[in-house]
Write a protein that holds these residues in place. Structure first.
Motif, PDB file in Angstrom:
ATOM      1  N   CYS A  27       0.853  -1.191   0.000  1.00  0.00           N
ATOM      2  CA  CYS A  27       0.000   0.000   0.000  1.00  0.00           C
ATOM      3  C   CYS A  27       0.894   1.248   0.000  1.00  0.00           C
ATOM      4  O   CYS A  27       1.834   1.353   0.802  1.00  0.00           O
ATOM      5  CB  CYS A  27      -0.905  -0.015   1.225  1.00  0.00           C
ATOM      6  SG  CYS A  27      -1.921   1.473   1.398  1.00  0.00           S
ATOM      7  N   GLU A  28       0.608   2.192  -0.875  1.00  0.00           N
ATOM      8  CA  GLU A  28       1.401   3.410  -0.964  1.00  0.00           C
ATOM      9  C   GLU A  28       1.289   4.246   0.304  1.00  0.00           C
ATOM     10  O   GLU A  28       2.245   4.914   0.707  1.00  0.00           O
ATOM     11  CB  GLU A  28       0.955   4.238  -2.178  1.00  0.00           C
ATOM     12  CG  GLU A  28       1.358   3.664  -3.507  1.00  0.00           C
ATOM     13  CD  GLU A  28       0.995   4.581  -4.652  1.00  0.00           C
ATOM     14  OE1 GLU A  28       0.137   5.482  -4.451  1.00  0.00           O
ATOM     15  OE2 GLU A  28       1.555   4.429  -5.742  1.00  0.00           O
ATOM     16  N   GLU A  29       0.113   4.230   0.930  1.00  0.00           N
ATOM     17  CA  GLU A  29      -0.119   5.074   2.103  1.00  0.00           C
ATOM     18  C   GLU A  29       0.414   4.456   3.382  1.00  0.00           C
ATOM     19  O   GLU A  29       1.015   5.143   4.213  1.00  0.00           O
ATOM     20  CB  GLU A  29      -1.617   5.353   2.242  1.00  0.00           C
ATOM     21  CG  GLU A  29      -1.960   6.273   3.400  1.00  0.00           C
ATOM     22  CD  GLU A  29      -3.440   6.601   3.454  1.00  0.00           C
ATOM     23  OE1 GLU A  29      -3.862   7.216   4.446  1.00  0.00           O
ATOM     24  OE2 GLU A  29      -4.164   6.228   2.506  1.00  0.00           O
ATOM     25  N   HIS A  30       0.213   3.118   3.560  1.00  0.00           N
ATOM     26  CA  HIS A  30       0.564   2.486   4.834  1.00  0.00           C
ATOM     27  C   HIS A  30       1.796   1.585   4.755  1.00  0.00           C
ATOM     28  O   HIS A  30       2.349   1.189   5.777  1.00  0.00           O
ATOM     29  CB  HIS A  30      -0.616   1.652   5.349  1.00  0.00           C
ATOM     30  CG  HIS A  30      -1.862   2.451   5.528  1.00  0.00           C
ATOM     31  ND1 HIS A  30      -2.926   2.397   4.638  1.00  0.00           N
ATOM     32  CD2 HIS A  30      -2.219   3.354   6.487  1.00  0.00           C
ATOM     33  CE1 HIS A  30      -3.890   3.191   5.047  1.00  0.00           C
ATOM     34  NE2 HIS A  30      -3.498   3.793   6.161  1.00  0.00           N
ATOM     35  N   GLY A  31       2.233   1.250   3.530  1.00  0.00           N
ATOM     36  CA  GLY A  31       3.405   0.388   3.386  1.00  0.00           C
ATOM     37  C   GLY A  31       3.133  -1.060   3.697  1.00  0.00           C
ATOM     38  O   GLY A  31       4.054  -1.880   3.711  1.00  0.00           O
ATOM     39  N   SER A  32       1.880  -1.424   3.960  1.00  0.00           N
ATOM     40  CA  SER A  32       1.520  -2.803   4.276  1.00  0.00           C
ATOM     41  C   SER A  32       1.208  -3.572   3.000  1.00  0.00           C
ATOM     42  O   SER A  32       0.923  -2.991   1.953  1.00  0.00           O
ATOM     43  CB  SER A  32       0.299  -2.844   5.206  1.00  0.00           C
ATOM     44  OG  SER A  32       0.565  -2.119   6.393  1.00  0.00           O
ATOM     45  N   LYS A  33       1.233  -4.896   3.096  1.00  0.00           N
ATOM     46  CA  LYS A  33       0.966  -5.751   1.949  1.00  0.00           C
ATOM     47  C   LYS A  33      -0.500  -5.626   1.520  1.00  0.00           C
ATOM     48  O   LYS A  33      -1.412  -5.601   2.350  1.00  0.00           O
ATOM     49  CB  LYS A  33       1.279  -7.205   2.305  1.00  0.00           C
ATOM     50  CG  LYS A  33       1.097  -8.161   1.131  1.00  0.00           C
ATOM     51  CD  LYS A  33       1.451  -9.586   1.545  1.00  0.00           C
ATOM     52  CE  LYS A  33       1.233 -10.550   0.385  1.00  0.00           C
ATOM     53  NZ  LYS A  33       1.548 -11.942   0.763  1.00  0.00           N
ATOM     54  N   ILE A  47      -4.625  -4.062   5.180  1.00  0.00           N
ATOM     55  CA  ILE A  47      -5.376  -4.186   6.437  1.00  0.00           C
ATOM     56  C   ILE A  47      -5.654  -2.823   7.054  1.00  0.00           C
ATOM     57  O   ILE A  47      -6.732  -2.558   7.589  1.00  0.00           O
ATOM     58  CB  ILE A  47      -4.596  -5.068   7.432  1.00  0.00           C
ATOM     59  CG1 ILE A  47      -4.469  -6.491   6.893  1.00  0.00           C
ATOM     60  CG2 ILE A  47      -5.253  -5.068   8.805  1.00  0.00           C
ATOM     61  CD1 ILE A  47      -5.777  -7.214   6.769  1.00  0.00           C
ATOM     62  N   ALA A  48      -4.669  -1.896   6.953  1.00  0.00           N
ATOM     63  CA  ALA A  48      -4.827  -0.577   7.566  1.00  0.00           C
ATOM     64  C   ALA A  48      -5.828   0.285   6.818  1.00  0.00           C
ATOM     65  O   ALA A  48      -6.420   1.199   7.396  1.00  0.00           O
ATOM     66  CB  ALA A  48      -3.463   0.126   7.625  1.00  0.00           C
ATOM     67  N   LYS A  55     -14.606   1.463   5.911  1.00  0.00           N
ATOM     68  CA  LYS A  55     -15.378   0.916   7.017  1.00  0.00           C
ATOM     69  C   LYS A  55     -16.794   0.561   6.560  1.00  0.00           C
ATOM     70  O   LYS A  55     -17.372  -0.441   7.001  1.00  0.00           O
ATOM     71  CB  LYS A  55     -15.434   1.924   8.169  1.00  0.00           C
ATOM     72  CG  LYS A  55     -16.143   1.385   9.416  1.00  0.00           C
ATOM     73  CD  LYS A  55     -16.173   2.439  10.523  1.00  0.00           C
ATOM     74  CE  LYS A  55     -14.758   2.751  11.004  1.00  0.00           C
ATOM     75  NZ  LYS A  55     -14.770   3.705  12.148  1.00  0.00           N
ATOM     76  N   GLY A  56     -17.355   1.349   5.681  1.00  0.00           N
ATOM     77  CA  GLY A  56     -18.719   1.096   5.204  1.00  0.00           C
ATOM     78  C   GLY A  56     -18.795   0.189   3.996  1.00  0.00           C
ATOM     79  O   GLY A  56     -19.860   0.046   3.389  1.00  0.00           O
ATOM     80  N   ILE A  61     -15.906  -6.064   0.363  1.00  0.00           N
ATOM     81  CA  ILE A  61     -14.500  -6.450   0.532  1.00  0.00           C
ATOM     82  C   ILE A  61     -14.349  -7.959   0.316  1.00  0.00           C
ATOM     83  O   ILE A  61     -15.061  -8.758   0.929  1.00  0.00           O
ATOM     84  CB  ILE A  61     -13.989  -6.083   1.940  1.00  0.00           C
ATOM     85  CG1 ILE A  61     -14.157  -4.565   2.189  1.00  0.00           C
ATOM     86  CG2 ILE A  61     -12.536  -6.483   2.099  1.00  0.00           C
ATOM     87  CD1 ILE A  61     -13.345  -3.700   1.265  1.00  0.00           C
ATOM     88  N   ILE A  62     -13.432  -8.333  -0.594  1.00  0.00           N
ATOM     89  CA  ILE A  62     -13.139  -9.743  -0.843  1.00  0.00           C
ATOM     90  C   ILE A  62     -11.626  -9.932  -0.818  1.00  0.00           C
ATOM     91  O   ILE A  62     -10.872  -8.960  -0.973  1.00  0.00           O
ATOM     92  CB  ILE A  62     -13.707 -10.219  -2.195  1.00  0.00           C
ATOM     93  CG1 ILE A  62     -13.091  -9.414  -3.343  1.00  0.00           C
ATOM     94  CG2 ILE A  62     -15.224 -10.137  -2.210  1.00  0.00           C
ATOM     95  CD1 ILE A  62     -13.515  -9.892  -4.719  1.00  0.00           C
ATOM     96  N   PRO A  63     -11.134 -11.159  -0.622  1.00  0.00           N
ATOM     97  CA  PRO A  63      -9.692 -11.385  -0.668  1.00  0.00           C
ATOM     98  C   PRO A  63      -9.112 -10.989  -2.027  1.00  0.00           C
ATOM     99  O   PRO A  63      -9.753 -11.182  -3.067  1.00  0.00           O
ATOM    100  CB  PRO A  63      -9.564 -12.894  -0.425  1.00  0.00           C
ATOM    101  CG  PRO A  63     -10.818 -13.267   0.295  1.00  0.00           C
ATOM    102  CD  PRO A  63     -11.886 -12.377  -0.245  1.00  0.00           C
TER     103      PRO A  63
END
Length: 468
Positions: A27-33, A47-48, A55-56, A61-63
């Motif tokens: 993720c460009e914003e959070h650096g997470s996968k 995830i972040a 949230k809404g 949301i799917i894998p």
């Protein structure tokens, strides 16, 4: 191994063709996968991202792995590989490069013509005007050099963007053949954005660029009023803005599977209605037919009189519409206007059927056969030339090369459908002339007229010469 049970293998050589493609898995914003996909926003998230921005969107949301299953058959990849995102961008760039090469050649030609005019005029005047002549030539050279320099700058910019787009095109093909689905899925989004950014660069360059045209004005009194003239001529640079055909790229198009369409070769024709046409002479040759907005039929009899026959949708004769000669084919332009071709007479007409007047006549060197109208353009089959494309004013825009035995055509969504009576076949091609598919009728009938009905399909009329 269990962990790699579902893995696919490719050769090292194949991997090397895609290893230079830059794909972000974080993720460009959070650096997470990147692990999930939001169908509502059509984007991969980490995830972040979920509690902060999605949230809404819990129902959407799917894998990420599930979303990427159909990546190689998605509409987004198909659009990137075959349609407007890359191919049309490259086509537009080539058109602009060609147009600017022509414009630069025109400037050079104008410069040469003006130099000769200046030189010829200078031979008839005295030495008093030599200084003015040199100043004018310098001014002309400066102006033309400035124009050519500006053209070269834009051409170089277009060339650089073209190379980038071509590189993306090659990478897209390689990704489709050799990369895993997740790799393809993520790269499709990112490469779409890169193409979008390059298109914006081109659009900005075109908007700020000026088209030049240089002219010269020779002083009317130069031969008789030498002492009173204080200039030799004037060099004028005429500027005009360039049109920009680029449309926004489909960056966020959902990567859904491309629906498999039924092959044209599996098509079976079903007779819905048969209309008996009232006999008007010893022989009838129904060469053209079209459907008006109200459902009425207009029929052309190429062996009949100088009229079009009008029937209602149930096949009842209404009246005839007089025309200038024996008609061959016709097409609807709008509620009140049609266009008619006249075969061996080598011309077409645009007719107001409400006022019963001819609005425009366009002549050609050879026979005019099938005719169709679409998106503000008239398409005419002209023997030995191809399918000639005109605007509504009758100006020839271009010619689509095709087989010599093409008889009737129709046009829908930048595609041309035409019949080849000698081959017993129906064909579909792009407006560039590239064939998409062909259909051969197995019956002994000869395909002639081909209509564009109200729905987005084609209706084939098999019409033969009938002796009564």
């Amino acid at each position: 191994m269990k962990i790699s049970r579902d893995h696919n293998f490719i050769t090292i050589e194949e991997y090397r063709t895609i290893e230079t493609v830059n794909v972000r898995f974080e993720c460009e914003e959070h650096g997470s996968k990147l692990e999930m996909y939001c169908k509502l926003h059509e984007m991969a998230i980490c995830i972040a991202c979920f509690p902060t921005k999605h949230k809404g969107c819990s129902d959407s949301i799917i894998p990420l792995a599930e979303a990427a299953k159909n990546a190689k058959t998605s509409t987004a990849l198909a659009d990137l590989e075959h349609t407007s995102t890359i191919n049309n961008t490259l086509e537009h760039i080539k058109e602009f490069v060609k147009a600017h090469e022509t414009a630069e050649e025109r400037i050079v030609t104008q410069e040469m013509v003006m130099k000769k005019m200046i030189s010829d005029t200078g031979l008839n005047i005295n030495k008093h005007l030599d200084d003015l002549e040199r100043k004018l030539l310098n001014e002309l050279t400066t102006t033309s050099t400035s124009c050519k320099s500006n053209y070269s700058k834009l051409q170089n910019q277009l060339s650089n963007v073209e190379k980038k787009i071509e590189s993306l095109q090659e990478q897209t093909t390689q990704l489709k053949h050799y990369a895993p689905d997740l790799h393809v899925f993520l790269s499709t989004h990112q490469m779409n954005k890169e193409v979008h950014d390059e298109v914006n660069v081109i659009k900005e360059a075109i908007r700020s660029f000026k088209n030049y045209n240089i002219e010269i004005e020779i002083h009317q009194g130069i031969t008789s009023l030498l002492k009173d003239v204080n200039f030799f001529a004037r060099i004028k640079g005429d500027e005009s803005t360039l049109s920009c055909p680029f449309e926004g790229s489909k960056i966020d198009q959902a990567q859904m599977p491309v629906q498999t369409r039924r092959s044209v070769h599996d098509t079976r024709l079903q007779l819905i209605k048969k209309i008996a046409i009232k006999q008007k002479g010893k022989e009838m040759y129904i060469s053209g037919c079209t459907i008006l907005a109200n459902g009425n039929l207009l029929i052309a009899d190429n062996e009949g009189q100088n009229v079009l026959m009008r029937y209602n949708e149930d096949g009842y004769f209404i009246h005839t519409i007089p025309v200038s000669a024996t008609p061959y084919d016709l097409t609807v332009i709008d509620t009140d206007h049609i266009a008619v071709s006249y075969n061996t007479l080598n011309y077409i007409e645009v007719i107001d059927i409400r006022k019963m007047i001819v609005l425009k006549t366009v002549k050609f060197k050879n026979n005019c056969w099938g005719i169709s109208y679409s998106d503000g353009k008239i398409y005419v089959v002209v023997r030995y030339e191809g399918i000639v494309v005109l605007d509504i004013e009758g100006t020839i825009l271009n010619t689509v090369k095709c087989s010599i035995d093409v008889s009737n055509i129709t046009t829908i969504d930048k595609r041309v459908y035409y019949t080849r009576q000698n081959q017993g076949s129906v064909h579909c091609c792009r407006i560039t002339g590239d064939e998409i598919w062909d259909f051969n009728d197995k019956t002994p009938s000869t395909p002639r007229g081909i209509l564009q009905p109200k729905i987005r399909t084609c209706l084939l009329w098999v019409i033969n010469r009938i002796i009564f």
